[in-house]
Scaffold this motif. Sequence first.
Motif, PDB file in Angstrom:
ATOM      1  N   THR A   1      10.457   1.352  -8.364  1.00  0.00           N
ATOM      2  CA  THR A   1       9.298   1.013  -7.535  1.00  0.00           C
ATOM      3  C   THR A   1       9.137   2.047  -6.429  1.00  0.00           C
ATOM      4  N   THR A   2       7.949   2.660  -6.395  1.00  0.00           N
ATOM      5  CA  THR A   2       7.716   3.725  -5.410  1.00  0.00           C
ATOM      6  C   THR A   2       6.309   3.593  -4.836  1.00  0.00           C
ATOM      7  N   LEU A   3       6.218   3.726  -3.521  1.00  0.00           N
ATOM      8  CA  LEU A   3       4.932   3.736  -2.836  1.00  0.00           C
ATOM      9  C   LEU A   3       4.871   4.974  -1.956  1.00  0.00           C
ATOM     10  N   VAL A   4       3.759   5.718  -2.035  1.00  0.00           N
ATOM     11  CA  VAL A   4       3.568   6.881  -1.176  1.00  0.00           C
ATOM     12  C   VAL A   4       2.247   6.738  -0.432  1.00  0.00           C
ATOM     13  N   THR A   5       2.196   7.278   0.768  1.00  0.00           N
ATOM     14  CA  THR A   5       0.923   7.377   1.477  1.00  0.00           C
ATOM     15  C   THR A   5       0.499   8.836   1.433  1.00  0.00           C
ATOM     16  N   SER A   6      -0.733   9.077   1.033  1.00  0.00           N
ATOM     17  CA  SER A   6      -1.195  10.460   0.899  1.00  0.00           C
ATOM     18  C   SER A   6      -2.703  10.464   0.672  1.00  0.00           C
ATOM     19  N   THR A   7      -3.327  11.584   1.010  1.00  0.00           N
ATOM     20  CA  THR A   7      -4.739  11.794   0.676  1.00  0.00           C
ATOM     21  C   THR A   7      -4.894  13.044  -0.180  1.00  0.00           C
ATOM     22  N   SER A   8      -3.776  13.538  -0.722  1.00  0.00           N
ATOM     23  CA  SER A   8      -3.809  14.752  -1.534  1.00  0.00           C
ATOM     24  C   SER A   8      -4.141  14.432  -2.986  1.00  0.00           C
ATOM     25  N   PRO A   9      -5.178  15.043  -3.566  1.00  0.00           N
ATOM     26  CA  PRO A   9      -5.499  14.830  -4.986  1.00  0.00           C
ATOM     27  C   PRO A   9      -4.342  15.205  -5.904  1.00  0.00           C
ATOM     28  N   LEU A  10      -3.526  16.197  -5.502  1.00  0.00           N
ATOM     29  CA  LEU A  10      -2.407  16.625  -6.337  1.00  0.00           C
ATOM     30  C   LEU A  10      -1.368  15.513  -6.473  1.00  0.00           C
ATOM     31  N   VAL A  11      -1.175  14.745  -5.431  1.00  0.00           N
ATOM     32  CA  VAL A  11      -0.245  13.613  -5.482  1.00  0.00           C
ATOM     33  C   VAL A  11      -0.904  12.421  -6.156  1.00  0.00           C
ATOM     34  N   LEU A  12      -2.147  12.141  -5.787  1.00  0.00           N
ATOM     35  CA  LEU A  12      -2.834  10.953  -6.284  1.00  0.00           C
ATOM     36  C   LEU A  12      -3.077  11.023  -7.781  1.00  0.00           C
TER      37      LEU A  12
ATOM     38  N   GLY B   1     -16.801   6.738  -0.596  1.00  0.00           N
ATOM     39  CA  GLY B   1     -15.947   6.940   0.571  1.00  0.00           C
ATOM     40  C   GLY B   1     -14.610   7.547   0.189  1.00  0.00           C
ATOM     41  N   TYR B   2     -14.031   7.065  -0.904  1.00  0.00           N
ATOM     42  CA  TYR B   2     -12.766   7.600  -1.388  1.00  0.00           C
ATOM     43  C   TYR B   2     -12.932   9.058  -1.793  1.00  0.00           C
ATOM     44  N   ARG B   3     -14.006   9.327  -2.533  1.00  0.00           N
ATOM     45  CA  ARG B   3     -14.258  10.698  -3.004  1.00  0.00           C
ATOM     46  C   ARG B   3     -14.425  11.644  -1.816  1.00  0.00           C
ATOM     47  N   ALA B   4     -15.146  11.212  -0.786  1.00  0.00           N
ATOM     48  CA  ALA B   4     -15.356  12.062   0.386  1.00  0.00           C
ATOM     49  C   ALA B   4     -14.044  12.316   1.131  1.00  0.00           C
ATOM     50  N   LEU B   5     -13.140  11.339   1.105  1.00  0.00           N
ATOM     51  CA  LEU B   5     -11.879  11.461   1.832  1.00  0.00           C
ATOM     52  C   LEU B   5     -10.895  12.385   1.135  1.00  0.00           C
ATOM     53  N   VAL B   6     -10.693  12.192  -0.188  1.00  0.00           N
ATOM     54  CA  VAL B   6      -9.622  12.927  -0.866  1.00  0.00           C
ATOM     55  C   VAL B   6     -10.093  14.210  -1.523  1.00  0.00           C
TER      56      VAL B   6
END
Length: 599
Positions: free
Chosen positions: A527-538, A567-572
């Motif tokens: 189980t892993t949770l990350v916080t990020s706004t990077s498309p490479l990670v997402l 909104g998501y698209r504009a952010l990441v």
Amino acid sequence: MERFAYEDPGVPDLRGGGRYLWWLVTRQPGRSAAGAVLATIWLVLIALTPYLLSRAIDDGLEPGDRVALAGWSAALLGLGVFNAVVGVLRHRTMTKVRMDANFRSVKLVVGQATRLGAGLSRQTGTGEVVTIGVGDVLTISGALTVVGPGVGSVAAYVVVAGLLLSVSPPLAAVVLIGIPVIVVLIGPLMGRLRGTETEYRELQGTLTARIGDLAGGLRVLNGLGGKGLFADAFRRDSRLLRDQGYRVGAVTSWLQALGVGLPTMFLAVVTWLAARLAAQGTLTVGELVSVYGYAAVLVGPVAFFVECGYQISRGVVAARRVVRFLALEPLISDGSSGDSAAHLSLDAPAEPAVLHDPQSGVRVVPGALTALVGARPAESAAVVDRLGRYTESAATWGGVRLDAIALPRIRERVLVADHEADLFAGTLRELLAGRPDLDGADDAAVGRAVHAAVADDIVLGLPDGLDSAVDAQGRSLSGGQRQRVRLARALLADPEVLLAVEPTSALDAHTEAAVAARLRAARRGRTTLVTSTSPLVLDQVDTVYYLVDGEVAAVGGHRELLDREPGYRALVARDADPDGGEAGKTGARDAQEPEGAVR
């Protein structure tokens, strides 16, 4: 040092600075009593020296009785040798009293810092802790001087007054009245010193914190052009501290001047009166010498009175700061009190289970790689804090409230990997181990964690590889290298649940892509949770939670959310080109990774 220094320090009295000092005394009653007795004997024997000298003059020297003179001289020599031995024992005993108080206070402060954990930096500044640990603890131990010379000075004063009474009641009256007058004259300065010392300590803590901020964030300040602004603030605080130091020094100088000057004036008055009495035939030559000796001896106890008052005044100020720190409570309950006590029978789920944060709506599914995306990083970090139980909340684990589970059980299985976590000085291998139970991790496990964090180049670039020394907070490494070391440390721990806050925020695009792919492989089935706004990670995660104002606005895969959530698209995708690459990432991010508190 004796074994007591490392045992349980006990439960301190936190009702005030004075009570804390008294508690330190009562923790070592035998040693404190011995220090008082030895100091009393030492000072009383010093006070008896003029009496023996007067007898040698009156019984031996003046009448020409060599036998009496030799006898009294031998008594003086024996008294001096014996008192020298007593003085050595007194000094050793008082050193142990002070060291016990020092170690006991240090252990309490360190234990409290550990108890507060991640909440430490939120409740007090780094400078405050450093000032307490370095300065206040030493000041407190010095204040216990009153246990020895302080008590002995009172006894010596009483003995000298009694001896003077046998010689001349008028002189005894002068002594009995004069010493209290000196103490009364000095008393107001003690209160003034306490006030100025308190302000000085507060400013010192503020400046120490600013020094830490400057040292830890110098690279960031350079990148943002804010170094000059912080330097100006540092200079301003330095001037304030200097000016307050002058005020403390002014009061201290008056105390020291009066502590020496008033007893000297008192000695002159007593000597003058004794000389007049001797001229009138009321006193013998030997008695005149003894009176002068008694008055001279009293200078020592009076000086001790002043010194003890000075040390106690400073000690109370320092003890108040220690008490204030020790009175802080953790931001979260450890499950030993309050409402949680009723749920102590509830244990953590036996098998991997869902972590749920009702406040935001986030559900972390077992065995999956999940991401939190929000325009405000603090909102994503707040969700992680609740899921990792670093703040009180209604978050659940397998349907059981986290605050109903004993905290150690959560810490054993859930790890929050903060991208600002501390790195202590040591070898790279020790930094990666992180916990005592991982110190024996084999090279293969360490190598896998290093590879997964794309940190192989760090190991190869250091002169002794994993055995190379690394500075505190990893300051000998770049920002990106420190972040990868932190990630490797988390992966080596291999927790059942890993909650990683911005694990790639300081990396360039190429390295970040490699970290994202390897992280997914390394944590497969966990189980892993990350916080990020990077498309490479997402692009590597199974599920994305898109947060707006701290609540889930949309859930789905990365590409799915790109298609249906503007909104998501504009952010990441703000820096992404049509092919999905990233053009805006540069190595400049590598220099913008801040330092912070460990969790």
